[in-house]
Design an enzyme around this catalytic site. Structure first.
Site, short mmCIF file in Angstrom:
data_model
loop_
_atom_site.label_atom_id
_atom_site.label_comp_id
_atom_site.label_asym_id
_atom_site.label_seq_id
_atom_site.Cartn_x
_atom_site.Cartn_y
_atom_site.Cartn_z
N GLU A 94 45.34 39.72 156.27
CA GLU A 94 45.30 41.08 156.84
C GLU A 94 43.87 41.62 156.91
OE1 GLU A 94 48.32 43.15 157.65
OE2 GLU A 94 49.30 41.19 157.71
N HIS A 118 48.79 47.38 151.79
CA HIS A 118 47.46 46.76 151.76
C HIS A 118 46.74 47.29 150.52
CE1 HIS A 118 47.52 46.51 156.44
NE2 HIS A 118 47.73 45.31 155.95
N CYS A 151 41.56 52.64 156.97
CA CYS A 151 42.23 51.71 157.90
C CYS A 151 41.55 51.71 159.25
CB CYS A 151 43.68 52.14 158.15
SG CYS A 151 44.70 52.23 156.70
O1 SUG Z 1 49.86 47.37 159.66
N1 SUG Z 1 50.86 50.46 160.98
C1 SUG Z 1 49.83 49.64 160.41
C2 SUG Z 1 48.90 50.47 159.54
C3 SUG Z 1 47.69 49.69 159.14
C4 SUG Z 1 46.90 50.38 158.08
N2 SUG Z 1 45.77 49.60 157.75
C5 SUG Z 1 45.20 49.50 156.52
N3 SUG Z 1 45.82 49.89 155.43
N4 SUG Z 1 44.05 48.97 156.44
C6 SUG Z 1 50.42 48.47 159.61
O2 SUG Z 1 51.43 48.68 158.92
C7 SUG Z 1 52.71 50.96 162.47
C8 SUG Z 1 53.05 50.74 163.92
C9 SUG Z 1 54.34 51.41 164.30
O3 SUG Z 1 55.23 51.49 163.45
O4 SUG Z 1 54.44 51.87 165.45
C10 SUG Z 1 51.63 50.02 161.98
O5 SUG Z 1 51.49 48.93 162.49
#
Ligand code: SUG
Length: 447
Positions: free
Chosen positions: A175, A251, A372
Site C-alpha cells: 500500500e 493503514h 493520505c
Molecule cells: O484505500 N478510500 C481509500 C483511502 C486511502 C487513505 N490513504 C491512506 N491512509 N494513506 C482506501 O481505503 C474509498 C473509495 C470509496 O469507497 O469510494 C477509498 O478507496
C-alpha cells in the site's frame, strides 16, 4: 551531505470524486457509501491545502488524477461496444464494478508508491516503487498510471529509479508510503526507514487481524527494501497491532506518523511497542539521530477517537526554525478529547509548536486525511532541479487550476450519475487540458 528538502506531492482530486463504499475495513468509506459527493469542492479543498503550505514556504507539488472511468478494466471483464454502451451495461449489470472503474482513490497519493531518498539507497539515486494496492479491486489498477506518472516526473535516470509495482498477488500486498516512514537527523543525511506491515504471508502464526483485511505484508516491505538497495542496519520492519486494524486502522498512517527524529504515534499502534522503539533507537544511533517519541496514551485519545478524527493522519512538517507544525483535518478540533490533547501538545514545549488545520471534509468522508493526500519525496537541490517542474505549486499554477476546476468539475455527483456518458466525456476533456497546463503531453495511455 547535500542540502535536501522534503516535497509533498499532493493528489489533485479528479472530476469524478465520489463515495462508493468500496473499502472494507475503512470506516469512513463504508459509512458514507452512496451519499452525494461534491467533486468541485473536493478539488478546491485539496488545492487550498497545497497552496497554503506552499505560501508558508514548504516544498509543495502535485500528482495529477488518473483517467476515469477506467475503460480498460470495464472492457477487460467483458463490457463491449461504444463507451456509452460499456457504461450503460456496466451500470445495469454491476453498478459496484462501474463505481470501481470510477473510483476517486488515486487522490490519496500516500498509496501511490514507496519512496527512498538518494541518501538511503545503494546507488545514490532516489528510488520509487509503485504500490500494487492489490487488496481492493478499485485500487488494483492504479499502479500502471502511478508508474507512468512517476516516470514522467522523475524520468532522469541519473538521479531517479522508478520500479514497477510488486507482483499483484496477496503475498505481496503493498500500500505504499502509507505504511512507511523515514526518521533522520536531516532530510539530506542518511535516514532510517521504518516499514510497518499487517500480516506475514508465509508465517501463519504471526499476528494478523480477525475482522478486517491487513493490506500490507512483510514480504512486500522486504521486497521494496531490496529493490531500493537499503542498508539493513538502517531498515526496521515492524508489525502493526492487528487489534487496531480491526478497529478501522487500515493503514499505519492512520495511527502513526514520523518526521525528522520524531515519531508521533498512538500507544496501541504497534504489536510490540518497546521492540520497535529499541530497533529505531539503535538504527538512528548509526545516523547520528536521537529518537524523540511522542506517544499518545489511550486514556487521552482512544483508538476510536483517533480513527474518527484522523489525528495521526496528519503531516508533521519541519519549519525553518527547526520546530514542527502538525497539519490536521478540522475533525481534530471537533473531537473533544483530541482537541484537548492537541492544546496540551503544543503547550508542552515538545517538538510540535503549531497546528495548521484544513477543511478536507470531502476527502475525509472517504477515509483520507492530510497525510493520505500526499506522497513525501525528499530531494536534494540537484534532484529537485532534475524533476519535471510543471507540477510544482506556485501562485500561477494555483490560480490556473482553480479556474480549470471551475470549468470542468460538477458540484454534485450521485451514484446514478456514474452511468451518464456525458460525465466520462467531461472527465476526458478535463484531463486533456490538464496535461497542457502541467506540460505533460502523453501522460495518459488512452489506448
Ligand atoms: O484505500 N478510500 C481509500 C483511502 C486511502 C487513505 N490513504 C491512506 N491512509 N494513506 C482506501 O481505503 C474509498 C473509495 C470509496 O469507497 O469510494 C477509498 O478507496
Amino acid at each position: 551531505m547535500q542540502t535536501a528538502r522534503e516535497f509533498n506531492f499532493d493528489g489533485l482530486v479528479g472530476p469524478s470524486h465520489n463515495y462508493a463504499g468500496l473499502s472494507f475495513g475503512n470506516v469512513a468509506s463504508f459509512s458514507n457509501v452512496k451519499s452525494a459527493s461534491n467533486p468541485k469542492q473536493a478539488a478546491l479543498q485539496g488545492l487550498a491545502k497545497m497552496h497554503a503550505l506552499a505560501v508558508r514556504g514548504f516544498a509543495q507539488a502535485l500528482l495529477p488524477p488518473q483517467a476515469r472511468p477506467n475503460f480498460r478494466l470495464l472492457r477487460a471483464i467483458g463490457f463491449t461496444g461504444t463507451d456509452a454502451d460499456v457504461l450503460a451495461r456496466a451500470y445495469r449489470e454491476s453498478p459496484v464494478i462501474l463505481a470501481c472503474a470510477y473510483s476517486a482513490s488515486p487522490m490519496w497519493t500516500a498509496n501511490a508508491a514507496t519512496v527512498s531518498p538518494s541518501s538511503d539507497t545503494f546507488d545514490g539515486r532516489a528510488h520509487f516503487t509503485a504500490a500494487n494496492l492489490n487488496n481492493k479491486l478499485h485500487r488494483a489498477d492504479e499502479h500502471a498510471q502511478s508508474t507512468r506518472t512517476l516516470r514522467a516526473l522523475f524520468g532522469d535516470e541519473r538521479h531517479f529509479a522508478v520500479h514497477d509495482a510488486l507482483p499483484s498477488t496477496p503475498a505481496f500486498g503493498d500500500e505504499g508510503a502509507a505504511n512507511h516512514t523515514r526518521l533522520c537527523a536531516s532530510h539530506g543525511g542518511k535516514g532510517v526507514e521504518l516499514f510497518v506491515y499487517g500480516r506475514v504471508e508465509f508465517d501463519p502464526s504471526a499476528p494478523s487481524p480477525k475482522k478486517y483485511p491487513a493490506r500490507q505484508t512483510l514480504e512486500a516491505s522486504q521486497a521494496i527494501a531490496r529493490l531500493h538497495g537499503l542498508d539493513a542496519a538502517r531498515t526496521v520492519f515492524s508489525s502493526q497491532n492487528p487489534d487496531v486494524i480491526d478497529q478501522g486502522v487500515f493503514h499505519n498512517d492512520v495511527i502513526a506518523v514520523g518526521n525528522g527524529n520524531v515519531l508521533f504515534y498512538h500507544e496501541q499502534a504497534f504489536h510490540d511497542e518497546s521492540a520497535v522503539l529499541a530497533k529505531l533507537r539503535t538504527a538512528m544511533d548509526g545516523v547520528g539521530a536521537v529518537l524523540d517519541p511522542v506517544r499518545v496514551d489511550t486514556n487521552l485519545v482512544s483508538v476510536a477517537d483517533a480513527v474518527a478524527s484522523y489525528l495521526f493522519n496528519s503531516q508533521l512538517l519541519t519549519k525553518s526554525d527547526g520546530k514542527m507544525a502538525l497539519v490536521i483535518p478540522q475533525e481534530c478540533q471537533e473531537n473533544l478529547a483530541v482537541a484537548r490533547y492537541l492544546e496540551q501538545l503544543v503547550a508542552s514545549g515538545g517538538p510540535v509548536d503549531e497546528l495548521i488545520h484544513f477543511d478536507l471534509r470531502q476527502s475525509m468522508r472517504n477515509g483520507g486525511g492530510p497525510a493520505c493526500l500526499r506522497l513525501r519525496v525528499a530531494l536534494t537541490d540537484v534532484e529537485a532541479g532534475a524533476m519535471h517542474q510543471g507540477v510544482i505549486m506556485t501562485e500561477a499554477l494555483y490560480a490556473t487550476l482553480v479556474d480549470w476546476v471551475g470549468k470542468y468539475y460538477r458540484d454534485q455527483l450521485e451514484p446514478k450519475d456514474l452511468a451518464d456518458p456525458q460525465l466520462a466525456i467531461e472527465c476526458q476533456g478535463a484531463l486533456e487540458e490538464l496535461t497542457r497546463i502541467l506540460g505533460l503531453p502523453g501522460l495518459y495511455d488512452l489506448t
